[in-house]
Design an enzyme around this catalytic site. Structure first.
Site, PDB file in Angstrom:
ATOM      1  N   SER B  51     -21.634  47.964 -20.146  1.00 46.36           N
ATOM      2  CA  SER B  51     -20.249  47.487 -20.029  1.00 46.36           C
ATOM      3  C   SER B  51     -19.300  48.654 -20.310  1.00 46.36           C
ATOM      4  CB  SER B  51     -19.993  46.306 -20.957  1.00 46.36           C
ATOM      5  OG  SER B  51     -20.194  46.676 -22.299  1.00 46.36           O
ATOM      6  N   GLU B  52     -19.666  49.568 -21.228  1.00 44.40           N
ATOM      7  CA  GLU B  52     -18.856  50.764 -21.466  1.00 44.40           C
ATOM      8  C   GLU B  52     -19.691  52.008 -21.798  1.00 44.40           C
ATOM      9  OE1 GLU B  52     -17.658  47.920 -23.179  1.00 44.40           O
ATOM     10  OE2 GLU B  52     -15.609  47.662 -22.430  1.00 44.40           O
ATOM     11  N   THR B  53     -19.207  53.127 -21.307  1.00 47.02           N
ATOM     12  CA  THR B  53     -19.747  54.452 -21.639  1.00 47.02           C
ATOM     13  C   THR B  53     -18.554  55.269 -22.121  1.00 47.02           C
ATOM     14  OG1 THR B  53     -21.467  54.315 -19.958  1.00 47.02           O
ATOM     15  CG2 THR B  53     -20.837  56.533 -20.672  1.00 47.02           C
ATOM     16  N   HIS B  82     -15.817  47.336 -28.946  1.00 49.85           N
ATOM     17  CA  HIS B  82     -17.153  47.745 -29.396  1.00 49.85           C
ATOM     18  C   HIS B  82     -17.420  49.216 -29.110  1.00 49.85           C
ATOM     19  CE1 HIS B  82     -19.351  47.405 -25.496  1.00 49.85           C
ATOM     20  NE2 HIS B  82     -20.304  48.026 -26.126  1.00 49.85           N
TER      21      HIS B  82
END
Lengths: 300, 300
Positions: B51-53, B82
């Site tokens: 979902s995120e990097t 997060h």
């Protein structure tokens, strides 16, 4: 208790990182399979969120170099293409083996023979069964595509069970849209893994290919090895080649990748075998935490 | 030319690996931002499929410890919850810093203050704006849920723009189904990031929460930090607390995780601030290949 084991994330069907299809490979060669908390394998594969995460274990079949267990975020697979090549690349790097021509992978589908030639790795299909599908089912699959199917779909059982079909040309394949709700319902109804659609580049020995498997939570797989194997077997069925035929497959353009796959339909001593190959490059290299099976729930 | 830089994949809002929400963190602190091929950042985030990097760079604001750039597989974000806590945990490990109480993160939204207390990290919301939404829009969002909304939805602008609503209780929240097609259309029409739904556990100071953002390609986010911040601000709006209120949020059960988040509505010197915290543990540790900007397209 958790321990650190070697980890690699390998990009498959590309020579340049981040243009292919990634697989996470976890090296458990130094451990016994029973030492590892088994529920953890699926949990890790769900967490990496990649189409596949694979675990290298000691082989149980004598001729094999390793045993591979392959997981999607939801389930364990008997075989998968890009994880096979990516895990083999990782195995060669983990063990420092060089100048090896043949590698034998044990997996739930059986023994997979992998050939290493220069930078390229290729696997031979262990199962390549063509199954006819009734006209009304073929038509039903056709309804989920915005493009017209030009060659009757067949079901290809190559580990996963792909419905394969051709459209007019490469551009048509690249441009078409899918009705995922319709396609998901068809896959569920007929027990297929997903849909492989390809279109030829003019008169070249080259195809544009796309792979869809919304049932596994993957709308479009960037670059699909078992799907490429299914396409090779399908092309033999359609064209009835009398001698060896090799071709290129380009995949992933619509999802921002540039996958390059080589397909080979090999005629030798009256036998036909099907091979899928490409390059694979390690992009992430390190260690991952894994729980041993005798632990309590409170150690990390 | 490609070089190897330090990499960690951190599991956030859990003390036990693989039960929280992962973020890939790439340490570019030793490089100048201009040295890196910028198109590569989005390409890597698309490839990790998380979902995120996030990427740690040298800060440009004096009081800050680092600058964080956060990417989804599709786009760059001004802020995300997060990834903020996971990247802070990675920063502390990368730099070997211990016994630090305050860490200041520079990101597109501004400066984020992070507090470290024992194993827990928490951030203070830099933006927590409540916007009323018209009744017909609220009703429209309600239509995408199988459960009835018990408290009028508001739009919470906390970096992402979450529509937040409450349902009867925790079990109702856990059990409900969503019509993603309907919800996606509503998000697109009204410019919201997604939907946060929560239900209280009886009279406990604890909520079950779920986060949906199908526009970003993420049907259900396992454990959502900015969504937890939005919920805290929403609860203050609904209950008009006159003093500090702290509560627990449980998330991710429906997607196989067990995220544990702490929410804090802090009343101090006539000012109200909103805080979200939890534990974060590194599960993968190593290096990742990254291209420098002066390279040709052919080096790896």
């Amino acid at each position: 208790m958790s321990i650190k084991v070697p980890f690699k994330q390998v990009d498959v069907f590309t020579s340049e990182p981040y243009k292919g299809n990634p697989v996470a490979v976890i090296n458990c060669l130094e451990l016994d399979e029973s030492e590892i908390n088994q529920s953890q394998l699926q949990r890790i594969a769900n967490w990496t969120n990649l189409s596949e995460t694979s675990f290298l274990f000691k082989p149980t079949i004598e001729k094999c170099d390793y045993k591979l267990r392959i997981f999607t975020p939801q389930t364990e697979l008997p075989f998968a293409g890009h994880p096979t090549l990516g895990s083999c690349r990782a195995y060669l790097e983990f063990t420092g083996k060089k100048n090896v021509e043949k590698i034998y992978q044990e997996c739930k589908l059986g023994v997979i023979e992998i050939t290493s030639e220069g930078e390229k790795l290729s696997f031979e299909g262990a199962k390549t069964d063509v199954v006819d599908i009734p006209c009304e089912v073929a038509e039903e699959y056709g309804k989920s595509l915005s493009a017209e199917i030009t060659e009757r779909p067949r079901l290809l059982e190559v580990g996963p069970n792909w419905v394969v079909a051709l459209v007019k040309d490469a551009q048509t394949c690249y441009d078409m849209e899918l009705d995922f709700t319709q396609m998901k319902a068809s896959n569920l109804k007929h027990g297929s893994t997903g849909l492989i659609i390809a279109g030829r580049y003019g008169n070249e020995d080259k195809y544009e290919m796309r792979a869809f498997c919304p049932l596994d939570g993957i709308a479009e797989d960037p670059v699909c090895g078992s799907g490429s194997l299914a396409l090779a077997r399908y092309l033999q069925d359609v064209h009835n080649y009398k001698s060896t035929y090799s071709f290129a497959i380009s995949q992933g353009g619509r999802v921002g990748r540039e996958g390059k796959v080589s397909g080979l339909i090999k005629h030798e001593s009256g036998k036909i075998t099907y091979h899928v190959g490409g390059q694979a490059v390690t992009a992430i290299d390190g260690h991952i935490l894994i729980k041993l099976s005798e632990e309590s729930n409170f150690s990390t």
